[in-house]
Write a protein that holds these residues in place. Structure first.
Motif, PDB file in Angstrom:
ATOM      1  N   PRO A   1       0.795  -1.241   0.000  1.00  0.00           N
ATOM      2  CA  PRO A   1       0.000   0.000   0.000  1.00  0.00           C
ATOM      3  C   PRO A   1       0.822   1.284   0.000  1.00  0.00           C
ATOM      4  CG  PRO A   1      -0.950  -1.595   1.504  1.00  0.00           C
ATOM      5  CD  PRO A   1       0.352  -2.181   1.043  1.00  0.00           C
ATOM      6  N   SER A   2       1.934   1.296   0.732  1.00  0.00           N
ATOM      7  CA  SER A   2       2.751   2.512   0.789  1.00  0.00           C
ATOM      8  C   SER A   2       3.492   2.761  -0.515  1.00  0.00           C
ATOM      9  CB  SER A   2       3.760   2.417   1.942  1.00  0.00           C
ATOM     10  OG  SER A   2       4.626   1.308   1.761  1.00  0.00           O
ATOM     11  N   GLN A   3       3.483   1.773  -1.417  1.00  0.00           N
ATOM     12  CA  GLN A   3       4.160   1.905  -2.709  1.00  0.00           C
ATOM     13  C   GLN A   3       3.154   1.805  -3.856  1.00  0.00           C
ATOM     14  OE1 GLN A   3       7.175  -1.152  -2.565  1.00  0.00           O
ATOM     15  NE2 GLN A   3       8.322  -0.117  -0.963  1.00  0.00           N
ATOM     16  N   TYR A   4       1.945   2.288  -3.576  1.00  0.00           N
ATOM     17  CA  TYR A   4       0.862   2.189  -4.553  1.00  0.00           C
ATOM     18  C   TYR A   4       0.005   3.440  -4.419  1.00  0.00           C
ATOM     19  CZ  TYR A   4      -3.336   0.239  -6.836  1.00  0.00           C
ATOM     20  OH  TYR A   4      -4.400   0.018  -7.644  1.00  0.00           O
TER      21      TYR A   4
ATOM     22  N   ILE B   1      -0.067   4.560 -10.058  1.00  0.00           N
ATOM     23  CA  ILE B   1       1.391   4.477 -10.013  1.00  0.00           C
ATOM     24  C   ILE B   1       1.776   3.522  -8.898  1.00  0.00           C
ATOM     25  CG2 ILE B   1       3.519   5.761  -9.544  1.00  0.00           C
ATOM     26  CD1 ILE B   1       2.120   8.210 -10.789  1.00  0.00           C
ATOM     27  N   ALA B   2       2.679   2.597  -9.195  1.00  0.00           N
ATOM     28  CA  ALA B   2       3.074   1.608  -8.194  1.00  0.00           C
ATOM     29  C   ALA B   2       4.551   1.289  -8.330  1.00  0.00           C
ATOM     30  CB  ALA B   2       2.245   0.335  -8.348  1.00  0.00           C
ATOM     31  N   ASP B   3       5.174   1.027  -7.193  1.00  0.00           N
ATOM     32  CA  ASP B   3       6.543   0.503  -7.156  1.00  0.00           C
ATOM     33  C   ASP B   3       6.428  -0.983  -6.842  1.00  0.00           C
ATOM     34  OD1 ASP B   3       9.148  -0.191  -6.794  1.00  0.00           O
ATOM     35  OD2 ASP B   3       9.574   1.269  -5.211  1.00  0.00           O
ATOM     36  N   LEU B   4       6.625  -1.823  -7.849  1.00  0.00           N
ATOM     37  CA  LEU B   4       6.429  -3.264  -7.709  1.00  0.00           C
ATOM     38  C   LEU B   4       7.739  -4.029  -7.601  1.00  0.00           C
ATOM     39  CD1 LEU B   4       3.511  -3.740 -10.268  1.00  0.00           C
ATOM     40  CD2 LEU B   4       3.373  -3.482  -7.788  1.00  0.00           C
ATOM     41  N   ASN B   5       8.817  -3.338  -7.210  1.00  0.00           N
ATOM     42  CA  ASN B   5      10.086  -4.046  -7.007  1.00  0.00           C
ATOM     43  C   ASN B   5       9.996  -5.005  -5.828  1.00  0.00           C
ATOM     44  OD1 ASN B   5      11.614  -2.912  -9.132  1.00  0.00           O
ATOM     45  ND2 ASN B   5      11.828  -1.020  -7.958  1.00  0.00           N
ATOM     46  N   LYS B   6       9.082  -4.700  -4.914  1.00  0.00           N
ATOM     47  CA  LYS B   6       8.750  -5.617  -3.832  1.00  0.00           C
ATOM     48  C   LYS B   6       7.235  -5.719  -3.761  1.00  0.00           C
ATOM     49  CE  LYS B   6      12.798  -5.008  -0.826  1.00  0.00           C
ATOM     50  NZ  LYS B   6      13.244  -4.608   0.540  1.00  0.00           N
ATOM     51  N   VAL B   7       6.728  -6.911  -3.476  1.00  0.00           N
ATOM     52  CA  VAL B   7       5.288  -7.114  -3.357  1.00  0.00           C
ATOM     53  C   VAL B   7       4.994  -7.955  -2.126  1.00  0.00           C
ATOM     54  CG1 VAL B   7       4.794  -6.904  -5.821  1.00  0.00           C
ATOM     55  CG2 VAL B   7       5.383  -9.145  -4.864  1.00  0.00           C
ATOM     56  N   TRP B   8       3.732  -7.978  -1.751  1.00  0.00           N
ATOM     57  CA  TRP B   8       3.269  -8.845  -0.672  1.00  0.00           C
ATOM     58  C   TRP B   8       2.495 -10.019  -1.262  1.00  0.00           C
ATOM     59  CZ3 TRP B   8       0.906  -4.630   3.034  1.00  0.00           C
ATOM     60  CH2 TRP B   8       1.951  -4.033   3.760  1.00  0.00           C
ATOM     61  N   VAL B   9       2.606 -11.158  -0.606  1.00  0.00           N
ATOM     62  CA  VAL B   9       1.737 -12.296  -0.888  1.00  0.00           C
ATOM     63  C   VAL B   9       0.922 -12.529   0.376  1.00  0.00           C
ATOM     64  CG1 VAL B   9       1.579 -14.742  -1.446  1.00  0.00           C
ATOM     65  CG2 VAL B   9       3.340 -13.331  -2.535  1.00  0.00           C
TER      66      VAL B   9
ATOM     67  N   PRO C   1       0.173  -8.058  -9.257  1.00  0.00           N
ATOM     68  CA  PRO C   1      -0.915  -8.009  -8.276  1.00  0.00           C
ATOM     69  C   PRO C   1      -2.141  -8.780  -8.749  1.00  0.00           C
ATOM     70  CG  PRO C   1       0.114  -5.859  -8.464  1.00  0.00           C
ATOM     71  CD  PRO C   1       0.728  -6.711  -9.539  1.00  0.00           C
ATOM     72  N   ALA C   2      -2.754  -9.521  -7.822  1.00  0.00           N
ATOM     73  CA  ALA C   2      -3.947 -10.358  -8.046  1.00  0.00           C
ATOM     74  C   ALA C   2      -3.604 -11.742  -8.567  1.00  0.00           C
ATOM     75  CB  ALA C   2      -4.952  -9.686  -8.961  1.00  0.00           C
ATOM     76  N   MET C   3      -2.317 -12.042  -8.808  1.00  0.00           N
ATOM     77  CA  MET C   3      -1.935 -13.404  -9.186  1.00  0.00           C
ATOM     78  C   MET C   3      -2.152 -14.356  -8.008  1.00  0.00           C
ATOM     79  SD  MET C   3       1.563 -13.424 -11.448  1.00  0.00           S
ATOM     80  CE  MET C   3       1.508 -13.288 -13.236  1.00  0.00           C
ATOM     81  N   TYR C   4      -2.597 -15.575  -8.308  1.00  0.00           N
ATOM     82  CA  TYR C   4      -2.783 -16.593  -7.285  1.00  0.00           C
ATOM     83  C   TYR C   4      -1.602 -17.566  -7.278  1.00  0.00           C
ATOM     84  CZ  TYR C   4      -7.604 -15.229  -6.348  1.00  0.00           C
ATOM     85  OH  TYR C   4      -8.720 -14.529  -5.975  1.00  0.00           O
ATOM     86  N   GLY C   5      -1.390 -18.171  -6.129  1.00  0.00           N
ATOM     87  CA  GLY C   5      -0.321 -19.155  -6.010  1.00  0.00           C
ATOM     88  C   GLY C   5      -0.443 -19.929  -4.708  1.00  0.00           C
ATOM     89  N   THR C   6       0.594 -20.689  -4.407  1.00  0.00           N
ATOM     90  CA  THR C   6       0.648 -21.452  -3.161  1.00  0.00           C
ATOM     91  C   THR C   6       1.843 -20.986  -2.337  1.00  0.00           C
ATOM     92  OG1 THR C   6       1.944 -23.206  -4.225  1.00  0.00           O
ATOM     93  CG2 THR C   6      -0.454 -23.472  -4.178  1.00  0.00           C
ATOM     94  N   VAL C   7       1.690 -21.064  -1.032  1.00  0.00           N
ATOM     95  CA  VAL C   7       2.744 -20.648  -0.106  1.00  0.00           C
ATOM     96  C   VAL C   7       3.092 -21.843   0.771  1.00  0.00           C
ATOM     97  CG1 VAL C   7       3.379 -19.068   1.752  1.00  0.00           C
ATOM     98  CG2 VAL C   7       1.885 -18.282  -0.102  1.00  0.00           C
TER      99      VAL C   7
ATOM    100  N   ILE D   1       4.307   9.427  -4.920  1.00  0.00           N
ATOM    101  CA  ILE D   1       5.327   8.400  -4.664  1.00  0.00           C
ATOM    102  C   ILE D   1       6.192   8.200  -5.904  1.00  0.00           C
ATOM    103  CG2 ILE D   1       3.856   7.168  -3.025  1.00  0.00           C
ATOM    104  CD1 ILE D   1       3.395   5.073  -5.269  1.00  0.00           C
ATOM    105  N   ALA D   2       7.281   7.474  -5.708  1.00  0.00           N
ATOM    106  CA  ALA D   2       8.112   7.032  -6.828  1.00  0.00           C
ATOM    107  C   ALA D   2       7.606   5.677  -7.295  1.00  0.00           C
ATOM    108  CB  ALA D   2       9.572   6.930  -6.401  1.00  0.00           C
ATOM    109  N   GLY D   3       7.615   5.460  -8.584  1.00  0.00           N
ATOM    110  CA  GLY D   3       7.148   4.178  -9.095  1.00  0.00           C
ATOM    111  C   GLY D   3       7.015   4.190 -10.596  1.00  0.00           C
TER     112      GLY D   3
END
Length: 369
Positions: free
Chosen positions: A73-76, A218-226, A289-295, A193-195
């Motif tokens: 969120p802080s990078q979006y 605008i988003a900085d997607l160099n890091k993302v959350w899962v 963002p919004a991609m699904y996967g397994t953890v 923000i920068a992005g």
């Protein structure tokens, strides 16, 4: 006497048969007394039961859950116009890198003009009130003024100063520099923000209402959350994780390492799970963002109790195993379980090393009465 024996003999034979029949029924019976199950010596079920001794073994706890990729969120930032008006110019294109304060688009807005005008009026009134206050103080200093007029001038100045500060704050909320403000000029909307420009809906000449949807993202997607959801029973192991591995449905053969960023303090009552945010490096921009996967969450290797999954029986909302008591007797023992893998299940509580349990055929005793 002989006739009496002849009369009693059938009765004695009948009693003997009844006794033998009762003994056979006891020897074949499976009975339940409280939480204890007793099996007769001649019950065919005995040959179908297998037991084993509970023991500790090294094991690395791990389990897999679903996850979805999210932008941090802080990078979006969703860019919308703070005022109603018409877009007159765009400064960006899709995929462009921007820095904080970079212009995104320009909009001509009557409301913006009135806001700027209100700021200038408030500023001029404050400056005028300050001059009046200085004059009254000078008059009082030269003994030609009165204290009451100085106090009234001070109150008037403070009020005008507060009005000016309020209008100035409203400008800064929209990243408008009052030093660069020129009445009549369009408003330049800037990036907070920068992005990278990931969504562009800017249309030159488009009229935007005050509550319109964002026209740019605008988003900085160099890091993302899962965002993964961990069940209540598995929460204990995520406190001492050794590693986290993410695999996306779009790239099932690619393992992406991650680290836990935050564990939610709130439990979802419907799913009985907590949200765990996992931070992943995305410098290659493979994760969208919004991609699904397994953890897959892996704990450090430790000594645990693992028993065959076939030994565990379910009763209402709890699980239990049958612990041997000797003489074909077994006690129903409630257990708390965790991960099941390769036909074995980790037992967190309820069993002690050295106890003997039924590992095969326990389901034959489900109907014990």
């Amino acid at each position: 006497m002989k006739q009496l024996l002849m009369l009693l003999l059938p009765a004695m034979v009948l009693c003997s048969c009844n006794q033998n029949k009762q003994d056979d029924e006891v020897a074949l019976a499976v009975t339940l007394r409280g939480d204890t199950i007793e099996i007769g010596d001649k019950s065919p079920i005995l040959s179908r039961l297998k037991t084993d001794v509970v023991k500790m073994e090294p094991y690395r706890l791990e389990f897999t859950t679903s996850g979805v990729v999210k932008a941090i969120p802080s990078q979006y930032a969703e860019i919308a116009s703070p005022f109603a008006g018409r877009i007159t110019k765009s400064f960006v294109r899709l995929g462009q890198k921007v820095a904080p304060g970079s212009p995104v688009f320009e909009i001509s807005s009557p409301t913006f003009f009135e806001t700027g005008k209100a700021y200038y009026q408030a500023k001029q009134e404050m400056e005028l009130a300050l001059k009046s206050l200085k004059r009254e103080k000078d008059l009082l200093l030269n003994k030609v003024g009165v204290q009451k007029e100085v106090e009234e001038a001070e109150v008037n100045y403070e009020l005008k100063k507060k009005d000016c500060e309020n209008t100035l704050a409203s400008l800064k909320v929209f990243q408008i520099d009052p030093d660069d403000l020129v009445l009549g000029q369009p408003l330049v909307v800037r990036s907070p923000i920068a992005g990278e420009m990931v969504t562009d809906r800017i249309v030159i000449g488009q009229y935007i209402k005050e509550e319109a949807e964002p026209v740019a993202i605008i988003a900085d997607l160099n890091k993302v959350w899962v965002a993964a959801h961990v069940k209540e029973k598995d929460m204990g192991m995520i406190q001492s994780l050794d590693s986290v591995e993410v695999r996306l449905l779009a790239m099932p053969d690619r393992s992406i390492p991650g680290k836990i960023y935050h564990i939610s303090e709130m439990l979802d009552e419907d799913t009985r799970s907590v949200e765990v945010l996992i931070e992943c490096d995305n410098s290659q921009h493979l994760m969208k963002p919004a991609m699904y996967g397994t953890v897959k969450l892996c704990d450090r290797s430790t000594e645990v109790i693992r028993i065959p999954t076939s030994a565990i029986l379910q009763e209402e909302e709890s699980a239990y195993v049958l612990v041997a008591l000797g003489n074909n007797g077994y006690r129903k023992q409630k257990v708390t379980t965790s991960v099941s893998e390769d036909g074995k299940t980790v037992v967190l509580s309820g069993l002690q090393p050295g106890e003997t349990i039924i590992t095969t055929g326990a389901f034959y005793l489900l109907d014990a009465r």
